[in-house]
Design a protein around this motif. Structure first.
Motif, short mmCIF file in Angstrom:
data_model
loop_
_atom_site.label_atom_id
_atom_site.label_comp_id
_atom_site.label_asym_id
_atom_site.label_seq_id
_atom_site.Cartn_x
_atom_site.Cartn_y
_atom_site.Cartn_z
N ASN A 25 0.82 -1.22 0.00
CA ASN A 25 0.00 0.00 0.00
C ASN A 25 0.85 1.27 0.00
N GLY A 26 2.18 1.10 -0.05
CA GLY A 26 3.06 2.26 -0.15
C GLY A 26 3.50 2.87 1.16
N TYR A 27 3.11 2.25 2.28
CA TYR A 27 3.50 2.78 3.59
C TYR A 27 4.67 1.97 4.18
N LEU A 28 5.43 2.62 5.02
CA LEU A 28 6.63 2.01 5.60
C LEU A 28 6.30 0.75 6.39
N LYS A 29 7.09 -0.29 6.19
CA LYS A 29 6.96 -1.51 6.99
C LYS A 29 7.36 -1.22 8.43
N TYR A 30 6.72 -1.93 9.37
CA TYR A 30 7.08 -1.75 10.78
C TYR A 30 8.52 -2.19 11.03
N THR A 31 8.97 -3.21 10.30
CA THR A 31 10.35 -3.65 10.46
C THR A 31 11.33 -2.59 9.98
N ASP A 32 11.02 -1.95 8.87
CA ASP A 32 11.91 -0.91 8.36
C ASP A 32 11.82 0.36 9.20
N LEU A 33 10.68 0.58 9.84
CA LEU A 33 10.60 1.66 10.83
C LEU A 33 11.64 1.43 11.92
N CYS A 34 11.70 0.21 12.43
CA CYS A 34 12.69 -0.10 13.48
C CYS A 34 14.11 0.03 12.94
N ASN A 35 14.31 -0.35 11.70
CA ASN A 35 15.65 -0.21 11.12
C ASN A 35 16.08 1.26 11.07
N LEU A 36 15.16 2.15 10.67
CA LEU A 36 15.50 3.58 10.61
C LEU A 36 15.80 4.13 12.00
N LEU A 37 15.05 3.68 12.99
CA LEU A 37 15.32 4.13 14.35
C LEU A 37 16.72 3.68 14.79
N GLN A 38 17.04 2.42 14.49
CA GLN A 38 18.34 1.89 14.90
C GLN A 38 19.49 2.54 14.13
N ASN A 192 -4.36 -7.66 6.71
CA ASN A 192 -5.21 -6.47 6.67
C ASN A 192 -4.97 -5.56 7.87
N LYS A 193 -4.63 -6.14 9.01
CA LYS A 193 -4.34 -5.32 10.19
C LYS A 193 -3.07 -4.50 9.98
N ILE A 194 -2.11 -5.10 9.28
CA ILE A 194 -0.87 -4.38 8.98
C ILE A 194 -1.14 -3.29 7.95
N LEU A 195 -1.83 -3.64 6.87
CA LEU A 195 -2.06 -2.69 5.79
C LEU A 195 -2.95 -1.53 6.23
N LYS A 196 -3.85 -1.77 7.17
CA LYS A 196 -4.73 -0.72 7.66
C LYS A 196 -4.12 0.06 8.84
N GLN A 197 -2.87 -0.25 9.16
CA GLN A 197 -2.14 0.45 10.23
C GLN A 197 -2.89 0.39 11.56
N GLU A 198 -3.31 -0.82 11.93
CA GLU A 198 -4.08 -0.98 13.16
C GLU A 198 -3.20 -1.17 14.40
N ILE A 199 -1.88 -1.14 14.22
CA ILE A 199 -0.99 -1.26 15.38
C ILE A 199 -0.86 0.10 16.07
N ALA A 200 -1.24 0.16 17.33
CA ALA A 200 -1.10 1.39 18.11
C ALA A 200 0.29 1.47 18.73
N SER A 201 0.79 0.32 19.17
CA SER A 201 2.14 0.26 19.75
C SER A 201 2.60 -1.19 19.75
N PHE A 202 3.89 -1.38 19.85
CA PHE A 202 4.41 -2.73 20.05
C PHE A 202 5.65 -2.65 20.93
N GLU A 203 5.87 -3.72 21.64
CA GLU A 203 6.99 -3.77 22.59
C GLU A 203 7.71 -5.09 22.44
N MET A 204 9.05 -5.03 22.52
CA MET A 204 9.86 -6.22 22.33
C MET A 204 10.82 -6.41 23.50
N ASN A 205 10.94 -7.66 23.95
CA ASN A 205 11.94 -8.04 24.95
C ASN A 205 12.87 -9.06 24.33
N PHE A 206 14.16 -8.81 24.40
CA PHE A 206 15.16 -9.73 23.86
C PHE A 206 15.89 -10.36 25.05
N MET A 207 15.73 -11.66 25.23
CA MET A 207 16.29 -12.34 26.40
C MET A 207 17.56 -13.14 26.13
#
Length: 246
Positions: A25-38, A192-207
């Motif tokens: 749909n032309g919007y940034l992937k959530y994974t690539d969002l994290c890549n840009l932050l990093q 469809n949840k990804i394409l409609k940008q239904e994620i409000a937030s996400f959190e990750m723990n790396f153990m």
């Protein structure tokens, strides 16, 4: 590298969103969002003299331990985004870093990240060997509404996928790159949840780190308001992800 003469304790960096970073749909992937932050965090550490190259003189590297991302909207193809970053705390072997993303001066993403200094030979945390007192700290200037937390994994989780770690999953520290964990889990979310940008937030723990040829199982438990994923190797949780829905 020495500390750059252009070093500042708050860094802003512009990025143009290209087509390889976007969903259909032309919007940034959530994974690539994290890549840009990093990548922005890495750029700040580079001008501040505590980059991967600097730390490798002491067999050290920064590794991500926890990350929270709050998303109001995603940028789209050809947008110019500004990512701003600063450090909330930095002592011994750990650091909390804040990041924000803006489009046309409007904040669309806030992230709080927790980093640990990792000895890449001994494969364990240790105190930072480089000087860092030149970084001004901003403990009260938070980028997110809520801070990162420990994710509780539901014991009644469902197994959704088995995965082997391949060479393409590894990064320069010789373990599975943190964005790969997110990618593996989001591949099992309703598209469809990804394409409609239904994620409000996400959190990750790396153990625990994952290495080449490690076999893991991805589990999921979900409610109406969130989905929780865990990645397990030999009955031990290596990673947890909680996605909160709008």
């Amino acid at each position: 590298m020495p500390i750059s003469p252009n070093f500042t304790s708050v860094l802003s960096k512009e990025w143009e969103i290209n087509f390889t970073q976007c969903t259909p749909n032309g919007y940034l992937k959530y994974t690539d969002l994290c890549n840009l932050l990093q990548l922005t965090a890495a750029a700040h550490s580079e001008v501040g003299g505590i980059s991967f190259a600097d730390m490798q003189e002491f067999d050290q590297a920064w590794v991500l331990s926890r990350m929270r991302v709050e998303v109001t909207a995603l940028p789209k193809w050809q947008d110019i985004v500004t990512v701003k970053t600063w450090i909330n705390s930095l002592e011994n072997s750990r650091s909390v870093r804040a990041l924000e993303m803006y489009v046309n001066g409007k904040k669309i993403v806030g992230s709080e990240t927790f980093w640990a200094v990792f000895n890449t030979k001994a494969r364990r945390p240790e105190a930072l060997a480089l000087p860092y007192q030149h970084f001004e700290l901003f403990p009260e200037n938070r980028a997110t509404v809520e801070g990162f937390s420990k994710i509780n994994v539901n014991p009644e989780k469902e197994s959704v996928f088995e995965k082997t770690v391949y060479l393409s999953d590894l990064d320069i520290v010789n373990h599975a790159n943190n964005v790969k964990y997110l990618e593996w889990c989001l591949d099992h979310v309703d598209p469809n949840k990804i394409l409609k940008q239904e994620i409000a937030s996400f959190e990750m723990n790396f153990m625990k780190e994952l290495s080449l040829n490690d076999a893991v199982v991805i589990h999921e438990s979900e409610t109406e308001i969130d989905s929780t994923f865990s990645i397990i190797k030999k009955d031990k949780i290596c990673f947890a992800l909680q996605v909160n829905w709008k």
